[in-house]
Design an enzyme around this catalytic site. Structure first.
Site, PDB file in Angstrom:
ATOM      1  N   MET A 155     -11.993   2.039  -2.844  1.00  0.00           N
ATOM      2  CA  MET A 155     -12.558   2.983  -3.823  1.00  0.00           C
ATOM      3  C   MET A 155     -13.909   3.532  -3.358  1.00  0.00           C
ATOM      4  SD  MET A 155     -11.562   0.824  -7.240  1.00  0.00           S
ATOM      5  CE  MET A 155     -11.794  -0.789  -6.517  1.00  0.00           C
ATOM      6  N   ALA A 200      -4.204  -3.210   0.476  1.00  0.00           N
ATOM      7  CA  ALA A 200      -4.429  -2.001   1.267  1.00  0.00           C
ATOM      8  C   ALA A 200      -5.161  -2.293   2.576  1.00  0.00           C
ATOM      9  CB  ALA A 200      -5.201  -0.976   0.432  1.00  0.00           C
ATOM     10  N   ASP A 221       1.646   2.581 -12.205  1.00  0.00           N
ATOM     11  CA  ASP A 221       0.574   3.574 -12.191  1.00  0.00           C
ATOM     12  C   ASP A 221       0.661   4.392 -10.918  1.00  0.00           C
ATOM     13  OD1 ASP A 221      -0.831   2.037 -10.198  1.00  0.00           O
ATOM     14  OD2 ASP A 221      -1.427   0.699 -11.823  1.00  0.00           O
ATOM     15  N   ASP A 256      -2.092  -5.710  -3.673  1.00  0.00           N
ATOM     16  CA  ASP A 256      -1.982  -7.045  -4.258  1.00  0.00           C
ATOM     17  C   ASP A 256      -2.601  -7.018  -5.656  1.00  0.00           C
ATOM     18  OD1 ASP A 256      -1.638 -10.148  -3.609  1.00  0.00           O
ATOM     19  OD2 ASP A 256      -3.456  -9.854  -4.800  1.00  0.00           O
ATOM     20  N   PRO A 303       0.775  -1.239   0.000  1.00  0.00           N
ATOM     21  CA  PRO A 303       0.000   0.000   0.000  1.00  0.00           C
ATOM     22  C   PRO A 303       0.811   1.297   0.000  1.00  0.00           C
ATOM     23  CG  PRO A 303      -0.083  -1.060   2.152  1.00  0.00           C
ATOM     24  CD  PRO A 303       0.728  -1.954   1.272  1.00  0.00           C
ATOM     25  N   LYS A 342      -3.846   5.286 -13.915  1.00  0.00           N
ATOM     26  CA  LYS A 342      -5.304   5.383 -14.032  1.00  0.00           C
ATOM     27  C   LYS A 342      -5.811   6.102 -12.804  1.00  0.00           C
ATOM     28  CE  LYS A 342      -6.096   1.045 -14.697  1.00  0.00           C
ATOM     29  NZ  LYS A 342      -6.930  -0.167 -14.649  1.00  0.00           N
TER      30      LYS A 342
HETATM   31  N1  SAH Z   1      -4.788  -3.782  -5.662  1.00  0.00           N
HETATM   32  C1  SAH Z   1      -4.913  -2.766  -4.636  1.00  0.00           C
HETATM   33  C2  SAH Z   1      -6.230  -2.049  -4.692  1.00  0.00           C
HETATM   34  C3  SAH Z   1      -6.461  -1.241  -5.941  1.00  0.00           C
HETATM   35  S1  SAH Z   1      -7.998  -0.396  -5.923  1.00  0.00           S
HETATM   36  C4  SAH Z   1      -4.695  -3.407  -3.256  1.00  0.00           C
HETATM   37  O1  SAH Z   1      -4.642  -4.636  -3.143  1.00  0.00           O
HETATM   38  O2  SAH Z   1      -4.552  -2.670  -2.284  1.00  0.00           O
HETATM   39  C5  SAH Z   1      -7.539   1.186  -5.344  1.00  0.00           C
HETATM   40  C6  SAH Z   1      -8.096   1.459  -3.975  1.00  0.00           C
HETATM   41  O3  SAH Z   1      -7.295   0.824  -2.986  1.00  0.00           O
HETATM   42  C7  SAH Z   1      -8.106   2.914  -3.568  1.00  0.00           C
HETATM   43  O4  SAH Z   1      -9.236   3.574  -4.092  1.00  0.00           O
HETATM   44  C8  SAH Z   1      -8.184   2.804  -2.070  1.00  0.00           C
HETATM   45  O5  SAH Z   1      -9.484   2.495  -1.652  1.00  0.00           O
HETATM   46  C9  SAH Z   1      -7.324   1.593  -1.799  1.00  0.00           C
HETATM   47  N2  SAH Z   1      -5.944   1.952  -1.429  1.00  0.00           N
HETATM   48  C10 SAH Z   1      -4.821   1.579  -2.063  1.00  0.00           C
HETATM   49  N3  SAH Z   1      -3.724   2.043  -1.423  1.00  0.00           N
HETATM   50  C11 SAH Z   1      -4.173   2.727  -0.344  1.00  0.00           C
HETATM   51  C12 SAH Z   1      -3.542   3.438   0.722  1.00  0.00           C
HETATM   52  N4  SAH Z   1      -2.200   3.538   0.800  1.00  0.00           N
HETATM   53  N5  SAH Z   1      -4.317   4.022   1.653  1.00  0.00           N
HETATM   54  C13 SAH Z   1      -5.665   3.931   1.595  1.00  0.00           C
HETATM   55  N6  SAH Z   1      -6.323   3.269   0.621  1.00  0.00           N
HETATM   56  C14 SAH Z   1      -5.584   2.666  -0.341  1.00  0.00           C
END
Ligand code: SAH
Length: 272
Positions: free
Chosen positions: A191, A140, A56, A111, A33, A78
């Site tokens: 999201m 996250a 990205d 992930d 994250p 994106k």
């Molecule tokens: N594949 C990523 C998620 C991608 S979708 C994963 O496994 O974490 C993108 C969303 O992930 C964002 O809109 C938010 O809700 C969350 N997100 C990703 N990184 C974050 C962070 N450092 N802090 C808070 N929310 C995060």
């Protein structure tokens, strides 16, 4: 030594590299994250073998700084409503780079298989006969809850935990609200920032008490982490007043109350 042989690292000890990145192969790599220390050893080693990296906006600058200087970088970012590159073009680009015999790394926040469209990217590769591998990352929900001092499960408060996307198409609610509004569980919305008010409203409409604890965490695990706490009736207003921005994660459930005792992360501390 070949340029792409992994240099020996004292801290990696004698752990063998089981899945080196081959020429013509794509590695779909989860970077966690944000905090670069949450990268896995395997992710770090694969990144060091890359010839081209596609990334990205969810991949932090600190992680991009670990990509060796000679490696080509392609931004395929994106952001909501501002798609820099369409998903199909990203899929095609991955195939094309691999077909040129290069070692390709596709970096993904968190992930790759959790709300990351990683499955779609490698489906195309599989269809094109391109060799690939997947490196999991800390999603996250896991990283952010740890750094916010909110255990996702707890024997006294939550026996289950659900990860769900809060990206509500055109304001229509096609989520399984009755399932999300059950007691004794934690629900984590990815999201969900734009839909926060609607999410809280629907959970209450489907039976959760308005006083159910809830939190929103912006840029969790980074030095800019911010957390806003409230309940289903107060959180939308508080988040707006605090100017919470993406990326943000919403955590709903009584476990949020534990933060008062368990909050340990104070962002990046000045050291030395
Ligand atoms: N594949 C990523 C998620 C991608 S979708 C994963 O496994 O974490 C993108 C969303 O992930 C964002 O809109 C938010 O809700 C969350 N997100 C990703 N990184 C974050 C962070 N450092 N802090 C808070 N929310 C995060």
């Amino acid at each position: 030594m070949d340029r792409y042989t992994i240099p020996p690292d004292a801290f990696l000890g004698d752990i063998p590299v089981r899945t080196p990145l081959e020429p013509g192969q794509v590695a779909l790599v989860g970077t966690g994250p944000g905090d670069p220390e949450l990268l896995t050893l395997r992710a770090l080693r694969i990144i060091r073998q890359a010839e081209v990296v596609l990334y990205d906006n969810l991949v932090s600058d600190e992680i991009m700084a670990l990509v060796p200087a000679q490696v080509e970088r392609i931004y395929v970012g994106k952001e909501r409503a501002k798609h820099t590159m369409r998903q199909e073009s990203i899929n095609a680009l991955l195939s094309e780079q691999a077909r040129r015999g290069r070692r390709v790394v596709r970096l993904k926040g968190g992930d790759p298989f959790v709300f990351g469209r990683g499955g779609e990217e490698i489906e195309t590769l599989a269809a094109d006969g391109v060799n690939f591998q997947v490196v999991p990352g800390i999603t996250a929900a896991l990283g952010v809850s740890s750094y916010a001092g909110i255990p996702l499960t707890h024997r006294d408060y939550a026996q289950a935990c659900i990860f769900v996307t809060g990206h509500l198409k055109d304001g229509t609610c096609n989520l399984d609200w009755p399932a999300l509004a059950r007691p004794r569980q934690t629900v984590v919305f990815y999201m969900g920032l734009v839909g926060l008010a609607e999410i809280c409203r629907q959970l209450v409409a489907h039976g959760l008490p308005a006083g159910t604890a809830a939190a929103i965490v912006q840029q969790g695990t980074t030095s800019s982490q911010r957390t806003v706490i409230g309940d289903l009736s107060t959180l939308p207003e508080r988040a707006q007043a605090a100017g919470v921005r993406a990326p943000s994660l919403i955590i709903v459930g009584e476990v949020v109350r534990l933060r008062e005792k368990l909050d340990w992360y104070a962002g990046a501390r000045a050291e030395g």
